[in-house]
Design a protein around this motif. Structure first.
Motif, PDB file in Angstrom:
ATOM      1  N   SER A 281       0.901  -1.224  -0.060  1.00  0.00           N
ATOM      2  CA  SER A 281      -0.126  -0.127   0.002  1.00  0.00           C
ATOM      3  C   SER A 281       0.882   1.120   0.109  1.00  0.00           C
ATOM      4  N   THR A 282       0.223   2.250   0.027  1.00  0.00           N
ATOM      5  CA  THR A 282       1.025   3.444  -0.101  1.00  0.00           C
ATOM      6  C   THR A 282       1.572   3.917   1.301  1.00  0.00           C
ATOM      7  N   ASP A 298       0.289  11.181  -1.455  1.00  0.00           N
ATOM      8  CA  ASP A 298      -1.192  11.315  -2.044  1.00  0.00           C
ATOM      9  C   ASP A 298      -1.245  10.271  -3.376  1.00  0.00           C
ATOM     10  N   THR A 300      -2.495   6.901  -5.102  1.00  0.00           N
ATOM     11  CA  THR A 300      -3.238   5.604  -4.815  1.00  0.00           C
ATOM     12  C   THR A 300      -2.686   4.472  -5.724  1.00  0.00           C
ATOM     13  N   SER A 301      -1.990   4.906  -6.798  1.00  0.00           N
ATOM     14  CA  SER A 301      -1.116   3.867  -7.667  1.00  0.00           C
ATOM     15  C   SER A 301      -0.223   4.865  -8.271  1.00  0.00           C
ATOM     16  N   THR A 314      -2.297   7.346 -10.103  1.00  0.00           N
ATOM     17  CA  THR A 314      -3.672   7.957  -9.858  1.00  0.00           C
ATOM     18  C   THR A 314      -3.514   8.464  -8.402  1.00  0.00           C
ATOM     19  N   THR A 315      -4.539   9.497  -8.304  1.00  0.00           N
ATOM     20  CA  THR A 315      -4.896   9.885  -6.757  1.00  0.00           C
ATOM     21  C   THR A 315      -6.258   9.700  -6.647  1.00  0.00           C
ATOM     22  N   ARG A 316      -6.853   9.992  -5.551  1.00  0.00           N
ATOM     23  CA  ARG A 316      -8.291   9.820  -5.207  1.00  0.00           C
ATOM     24  C   ARG A 316      -8.831  11.121  -5.718  1.00  0.00           C
ATOM     25  N   PRO A 322     -10.599   6.695  -8.897  1.00  0.00           N
ATOM     26  CA  PRO A 322      -9.300   6.875  -9.409  1.00  0.00           C
ATOM     27  C   PRO A 322      -9.253   8.183 -10.357  1.00  0.00           C
TER      28      PRO A 322
END
Length: 330
Positions: A281-282, A298, A300-301, A314-316, A322
């Motif tokens: 995970s981050t 920040d 997410t991927s 990607t971020t939230r 995404p």
């Protein structure tokens, strides 16, 4: 097999080092995020690849039509549509902006076709005979050749064949000659060097270049290891040494392994030795060879690193969906 098999040294005690300080490493910095423009009508979107010059390709989901390929360049969002086969995704892009991708459908993506988008036009890549729904692109070279693999039936079992779709012969697919049996493409370098490995839980990395297979060296006291990516001769992945947990690792251009002290996997690398590593995970950590230069708190991927040292992923976004983003060192 007529290709020459080159076995590198199994143990590289003298050359092996844990987290070496790179002479050219940059000092730590703050990684600033730039959210990319949302395609009109899309509910989620993500970066998958880059042209290494400010352009990013990926996909966006539209409730009425599903996933479509998009390209962010010079402040615009270009919509390349979809194949109509299933879920389209980008697997690679070169500096000319040519995109390679696959479209999958069925349980676990069992059915797959591949495509290439160049000069704004999409072409479906022909399947290898007997692999009409199991020919998958993996990456693209600077010249525009696309490499991947096809799964074909031989008697009562299947075999994987490494294939190439040449850039200068549209409509042609050909097996890569002399590739040893059992090898599959993991990633594709810009010059056509293939990172390959067997179909196993921890496929040990090999390089296929000019008809020659080279096994990358192991580190002392290694339990297992694997690689995910190659960029200008640098290879990145993970190694487990002795009783330690998995650690991020990379192989330099001389083929020697190096292990980073934190996280578990070096998931991405560029030609300048910029590495993104992560646990399951981050936060994602950013390294320059063996020197930690920050983290992406920040993100997410993370899906790609450009040779211009930009990081895409990607971020939230809205409703926690995404959203495509790019990070730069500030």
């Amino acid at each position: 097999m007529t290709g020459r098999l080159v076995m590198a040294a199994m143990l590289v005690v003298a050359a092996f080092a844990v987290a070496p300080q790179a002479a050219a490493a940059r000092s730590a910095c703050t990684w600033r995020m730039q959210a990319l423009q949302a395609p009109a009508g899309a509910t989620q979107h993500q970066v998958d690849a880059t042209d290494h010059n400010g352009g990013y390709s990926g996909r966006a989901y539209f409730p009425d039509t599903g996933w479509r390929i998009v390209y962010w360049k010079d402040g615009r969002v270009i919509d390349y549509g979809s194949t109509g086969h299933g879920t389209d995704r980008v697997v690679g892009q070169n500096r000319s902006g040519t995109i390679a991708g696959t479209s999958v459908t069925g349980l676990w993506g069992a059915s797959a076709i591949s495509f290439r988008i160049r000069d704004g036009r999409r072409e479906i890549l022909p399947p290898l005979p007997g692999a009409e729904t199991s020919s998958r692109a993996i990456g693209i070279t600077e010249s525009g050749d696309v490499y991947g693999h096809a799964t074909v039936w031989q008697g009562t079992s299947t075999v994987v064949v490494v294939v190439r779709w040449p850039h200068d012969r549209p409509g042609v697919v050909e097996p890569v000659p002399d590739m040893p049996a059992g090898m599959q493409v993991i990633d594709v370098d810009h010059d056509g060097t293939l990172l390959v490995g067997t179909d196993s839980t921890y496929p040990w990395p090999h390089l296929w270049r000019d008809g020659r297979l080279t096994r990358l060296p192991e580190a002392p006291d290694m339990q297992h290891g694997y690689a995910r990516v190659i960029a200008d001769g640098l290879v990145a992945g993970s190694l487990r040494l002795g009783s330690e947990p998995n650690r991020p690792a990379y192989w330099d251009r001389n083929g020697q392994p190096h292990v980073l002290p934190q996280s578990a996997l070096a998931a991405h690398i560029n030609r300048n030795g910029l590495i993104v590593s992560s646990l399951t995970s981050t936060p994602f950590q950013v390294w320059r060879f063996g020197t930690l230069v920050g983290q992406l708190g920040d993100a997410t991927s993370v899906t790609t690193i450009g040779d211009d040292d930009t990081i895409g992923g990607t971020t939230r976004g809205q409703n926690a969906s995404p959203a495509a983003a790019v990070w730069r060192c500030a």
